[in-house]
Scaffold this motif. Structure first.
Motif, mmCIF file in Angstrom:
data_model
loop_
_atom_site.group_PDB
_atom_site.id
_atom_site.type_symbol
_atom_site.label_atom_id
_atom_site.label_comp_id
_atom_site.label_asym_id
_atom_site.label_seq_id
_atom_site.Cartn_x
_atom_site.Cartn_y
_atom_site.Cartn_z
ATOM 1 N N LEU A 10 0.653 -1.173 0.049
ATOM 2 C CA LEU A 10 0.121 0.028 0.040
ATOM 3 C C LEU A 10 0.868 1.236 0.145
ATOM 4 O O LEU A 10 0.689 2.190 -0.878
ATOM 5 N N ALA A 11 1.920 1.083 0.979
ATOM 6 C CA ALA A 11 2.967 2.408 0.907
ATOM 7 C C ALA A 11 3.594 2.635 -0.467
ATOM 8 O O ALA A 11 3.781 3.688 -0.739
ATOM 9 N N ALA A 12 3.861 1.467 -1.212
ATOM 10 C CA ALA A 12 4.580 1.603 -2.564
ATOM 11 C C ALA A 12 3.604 2.209 -3.377
ATOM 12 O O ALA A 12 4.172 2.949 -4.388
ATOM 13 N N ILE A 13 2.401 2.287 -3.454
ATOM 14 C CA ILE A 13 1.561 2.897 -4.151
ATOM 15 C C ILE A 13 1.256 4.505 -4.277
ATOM 16 O O ILE A 13 1.233 5.306 -4.956
ATOM 17 N N VAL A 14 1.606 4.874 -2.874
ATOM 18 C CA VAL A 14 1.227 6.148 -2.570
ATOM 19 C C VAL A 14 2.077 7.334 -3.417
ATOM 20 O O VAL A 14 1.159 8.333 -3.924
ATOM 21 N N PRO A 15 3.212 7.058 -3.712
ATOM 22 C CA PRO A 15 3.871 8.496 -4.280
ATOM 23 C C PRO A 15 3.450 8.605 -5.606
ATOM 24 O O PRO A 15 2.819 9.561 -6.039
ATOM 25 N N GLY A 16 3.326 7.250 -6.318
ATOM 26 C CA GLY A 16 2.781 7.420 -7.939
ATOM 27 C C GLY A 16 1.264 7.963 -7.877
ATOM 28 O O GLY A 16 0.902 8.809 -8.824
ATOM 29 N N LEU A 17 0.752 7.366 -6.880
ATOM 30 C CA LEU A 17 -0.870 7.695 -6.911
ATOM 31 C C LEU A 17 -1.327 9.278 -6.544
ATOM 32 O O LEU A 17 -1.851 10.025 -7.074
ATOM 33 N N ALA A 18 -0.147 9.572 -5.463
ATOM 34 C CA ALA A 18 -0.244 11.073 -5.171
ATOM 35 C C ALA A 18 0.224 12.124 -6.418
ATOM 36 O O ALA A 18 -0.379 13.155 -6.449
ATOM 37 N N MET A 19 1.173 11.591 -7.059
ATOM 38 C CA MET A 19 1.524 12.260 -8.283
ATOM 39 C C MET A 19 0.318 12.384 -9.346
ATOM 40 O O MET A 19 -0.168 13.575 -9.680
ATOM 41 N N MET A 20 -0.329 11.368 -9.474
ATOM 42 C CA MET A 20 -1.540 11.376 -10.450
ATOM 43 C C MET A 20 -2.717 12.209 -9.604
ATOM 44 O O MET A 20 -3.468 13.006 -10.708
ATOM 45 N N VAL A 21 -2.826 12.123 -8.561
ATOM 46 C CA VAL A 21 -3.965 12.863 -7.928
ATOM 47 C C VAL A 21 -3.714 14.361 -7.856
ATOM 48 O O VAL A 21 -4.559 15.267 -8.441
ATOM 49 N N VAL A 22 -2.670 14.646 -7.501
ATOM 50 C CA VAL A 22 -2.030 16.081 -7.777
ATOM 51 C C VAL A 22 -2.181 16.778 -8.933
ATOM 52 O O VAL A 22 -2.579 17.937 -9.241
ATOM 53 N N THR A 23 -1.723 16.003 -9.887
ATOM 54 C CA THR A 23 -1.811 16.444 -11.336
ATOM 55 C C THR A 23 -3.192 16.906 -11.680
ATOM 56 O O THR A 23 -3.445 17.663 -12.459
ATOM 57 N N LEU A 24 -4.065 15.633 -11.570
ATOM 58 C CA LEU A 24 -5.452 16.063 -11.749
ATOM 59 C C LEU A 24 -5.988 17.380 -11.053
ATOM 60 O O LEU A 24 -6.816 17.883 -11.890
ATOM 61 N N LEU A 26 -4.545 19.861 -10.163
ATOM 62 C CA LEU A 26 -4.236 21.221 -10.689
ATOM 63 C C LEU A 26 -4.938 21.360 -11.868
ATOM 64 O O LEU A 26 -5.302 22.387 -12.335
ATOM 65 N N LEU A 27 -4.971 20.390 -12.888
ATOM 66 C CA LEU A 27 -5.529 20.570 -14.330
ATOM 67 C C LEU A 27 -6.969 20.749 -14.172
ATOM 68 O O LEU A 27 -7.560 21.617 -14.981
ATOM 69 N N LYS A 28 -7.504 20.145 -13.234
ATOM 70 C CA LYS A 28 -9.437 20.284 -13.096
ATOM 71 C C LYS A 28 -9.639 21.514 -12.400
ATOM 72 O O LYS A 28 -10.436 22.119 -12.925
ATOM 73 N N GLN A 29 -9.083 21.678 -11.256
ATOM 74 C CA GLN A 29 -9.283 22.787 -10.569
ATOM 75 C C GLN A 29 -8.804 24.030 -10.769
ATOM 76 O O GLN A 29 -9.135 25.274 -10.503
ATOM 77 N N VAL A 30 -7.162 24.265 -11.425
ATOM 78 C CA VAL A 30 -6.604 25.628 -11.673
ATOM 79 C C VAL A 30 -6.596 25.564 -13.116
ATOM 80 O O VAL A 30 -6.988 26.858 -13.680
ATOM 81 N N VAL A 31 -6.211 24.714 -13.903
ATOM 82 C CA VAL A 31 -5.746 25.138 -15.361
ATOM 83 C C VAL A 31 -6.818 24.989 -16.117
ATOM 84 O O VAL A 31 -7.205 26.151 -16.884
ATOM 85 N N GLU A 32 -7.871 24.176 -15.912
ATOM 86 C CA GLU A 32 -9.074 24.260 -16.924
ATOM 87 C C GLU A 32 -9.919 25.659 -16.498
ATOM 88 O O GLU A 32 -10.361 26.340 -17.607
ATOM 89 N N PRO A 33 -10.107 25.881 -15.345
ATOM 90 C CA PRO A 33 -10.784 27.186 -15.195
ATOM 91 C C PRO A 33 -10.245 28.336 -15.664
ATOM 92 O O PRO A 33 -10.870 29.443 -16.209
ATOM 93 N N TRP A 34 -8.843 28.552 -15.538
ATOM 94 C CA TRP A 34 -8.075 29.677 -16.022
ATOM 95 C C TRP A 34 -8.298 29.513 -17.544
ATOM 96 O O TRP A 34 -8.436 30.800 -18.135
ATOM 97 N N LEU A 35 -7.837 28.397 -18.290
ATOM 98 C CA LEU A 35 -8.346 28.350 -19.486
ATOM 99 C C LEU A 35 -9.530 28.788 -20.094
ATOM 100 O O LEU A 35 -9.882 29.481 -21.183
ATOM 101 N N ALA A 36 -10.590 28.612 -19.385
ATOM 102 C CA ALA A 36 -11.974 28.850 -19.769
ATOM 103 C C ALA A 36 -12.122 30.387 -19.829
ATOM 104 O O ALA A 36 -12.945 30.822 -20.310
ATOM 105 N N GLY A 37 -11.466 31.106 -19.005
ATOM 106 C CA GLY A 37 -11.597 32.335 -18.793
ATOM 107 C C GLY A 37 -10.577 33.341 -19.900
ATOM 108 O O GLY A 37 -10.704 34.348 -20.106
ATOM 109 N N VAL A 38 -9.850 32.619 -20.434
ATOM 110 C CA VAL A 38 -8.777 33.258 -21.710
ATOM 111 C C VAL A 38 -9.635 33.536 -22.847
ATOM 112 O O VAL A 38 -10.477 32.491 -23.467
#
Lengths: 369, 132
Positions: A10-24, A26-38
């Motif tokens: 379970l611990a071995a899964i955490v770093p990669g999974l965290a990377m996927m969650v953080v990426t998503l 940022l893209l869903k909550q920060v980048v997409e709303p910003w692009l929608a306003g451009v």
């Protein structure tokens, strides 16, 4: 190799999974709303709506960049286990998608989906067998390519390989070829769908029939329309996808039978045995969810409970999409070549074009549910 | 890389079957968490706009007790419809009905105001054990 306990795994899964969650996130909550306003060409939301660069497509692109640029071709050990949860997230999302339907709505569209999928799956397999014979390919390679092109890139190719005595390299080649074609389809079909003015129903039916991998069908439908609700591209595409996935054991049986008949050797095969070992049981979860939804046990349509459930679904799929991108390895795709590549591209293109023609000719813009 | 190795590289589970079962459990767990939270822990429910539109009438006021299926507000929205292969947009009036019983705690918009999909329109006290 060192054996890890449950907590260690379970611990071995955490770093990669965290990377996927953080990426998503940022893209869903920060980048997409910003692009929608451009504003581009004086039009706000041009990038997200007209070009279709939404968080789903960006998740796949960023995943691809991780694998091929940041990690230079292979996911490093510290993140590998986390990224291997990709299919778990995609399958979980598919199961939860069952909540978009009721038994009555599945019955309305299911018949047409079954007819189209059966025609295209077996039509493609016959085409691959014919072309394989013309090109003088090895029968085991033809068997694996038939499964990969006909029903589902990775799962069917691997499921068929022992039955047709395929060499590991042949299976890897078939998978790389078919996934490469799928990636191309994933990026070109949404703009084609928009240019032709396809409705969500037509687009879902088209890519559900023409694209060969569950994750890629979902990604393409969500790129076309990121909404997850009844009546959206992903709701329609998934019906076709589920019917296609269910046909895997039947395809394995058919191709294995063809192979052994050709080899003139006696093989004791049973359809029941193949069904028992190869049936993708996660689709039972999908139908279970549809049953719950039919009895309003997940909240009524339009309720806040269903809104929250669909929000969760979007996050679960989103994580799967980052992982899907990270499994696209340009190096592996480059390795595919020769006759399998010719067959894969010919069969994939034919399937995609023919299914589009049939959908434009015979399927109306609006679904019956 | 052999076929088995390639497949193994795609999952953290022993086999596809294990992964399928885990996905069923994961989906079931997610549904149970959402249903339990919505049924027993949610103190109040914000009723969000289902689509972009304009509020034309509010049929309840603060303090009203509402029943499931009771009309809450009327709104105007644009509907897309394909007519002879062409998409046409028409303005339609829709009535939003309550999905759950409760008591109206606040009304966030007034008739005539426009809203976007997902904007909160009403806040309703949640009756424990129901799915709002």
């Amino acid at each position: 190799m060192e054996e890890r306990g449950f907590l260690g795994k379970l611990a071995a899964i955490v770093p990669g999974l965290a990377m996927m969650v953080v990426t998503l996130y940022l893209l869903k909550q920060v980048v997409e709303p910003w692009l929608a306003g451009v504003a581009v060409f004086g039009q706000k939301g041009y990038i997200t709506k007209s070009i279709g660069l939404n968080y789903v497509l960006m998740s796949i692109l960023v995943g691809m960049a991780y694998r091929n640029l940041l990690f230079r071709g292979s996911i490093p050990g510290w993140a590998a286990e986390g990224f291997r949860t990709t299919r778990l997230f995609i399958k979980t999302g598919v199961i939860m998608l069952g909540s978009l339907y009721t038994i009555q709505s599945l019955a309305k569209v299911g018949g047409l989906a079954i007819a189209l999928i059966v025609a295209f799956v077996f039509g493609t397999i016959f085409f691959v067998m014919w072309m394989g014979k013309k090109l003088g390919m090895d029968r085991s390679m033809v068997g694996v390519m038939g499964a990969a092109c006909g029903v589902c890139g990775v799962s069917a190719a691997i499921a068929t390989s022992p039955g047709v005595k395929a060499k590991p390299a042949e299976v890897a080649l078939a998978i790389a070829t078919i996934l490469g074609f799928g990636i191309m389809s994933m990026f070109i079909t949404p703009p084609i769908g928009r240019a032709l003015g396809l409705s969500d129903y037509q687009f879902g039916a088209w890519v559900g029939t023409g694209i060969l991998n569950s994750g890629q069908v979902l990604a393409t439908c969500l790129s076309f329309n990121p909404a997850i609700a009844p009546g959206t591209a992903v709701a329609y595409g998934e019906i076709w996808n589920v019917v296609r996935v269910i046909s895997i054991p039947f395809v394995v049986f058919f191709i294995t039978l063809w192979y052994w008949r050709g080899e003139a050797q006696e093989e004791h095969m049973s359809l029941w045995g193949i069904l028992k070992s190869k049936f993708p049981i996660f689709v039972l979860g999908f139908f279970g969810m549809t049953a719950l939804s039919s009895f309003d046990m997940l909240g009524k349509e339009g309720s806040e409970t269903l809104h929250m459930l669909r929000d969760w679904m979007a996050w679960i799929f989103g994580i799967g999409m980052v992982g899907l991108g990270a499994y696209i390895d340009f190096g592996e795709i480059k390795k595919a070549g020769g006759a399998p590549l010719k067959i894969g591209v010919a069969a994939g293109t034919l399937k995609l074009v023919l299914s589009l023609v049939i959908i434009l000719l015979f399927i109306g813009k609006e679904a019956s549910f | 890389m052999s076929a088995e190795e390639k497949k193994k590289a795609l999952t953290v589970f022993k086999t596809d079957r294990h992964e399928d079962v885990a996905a069923c459990c994961f989906a079931g767990l997610a549904v149970v968490i959402v249903l339990c939270y919505m049924a027993f822990f949610l103190p109040s429910v914000t009723i969000k706009a289902p689509v972009d539109g304009k509020l034309t009438e509010i049929k309840v006021k603060v303090g009203d007790t509402i029943a499931e299926g009771q009309p809450l507000y009327v709104y105007e929205t644009k509907k897309k419809k394909f007519v002879q292969g062409q998409m046409q947009e028409t303005s339609v009036s829709e009535t939003f009905k309550s999905k759950t019983p409760g008591k109206v705690l606040s009304v966030k918009l007034a008739p005539g105001e426009a809203f976007k999909k997902g904007n909160g329109l009403l806040v309703v006290e949640h009756v424990k054990g129901t799915l709002p």
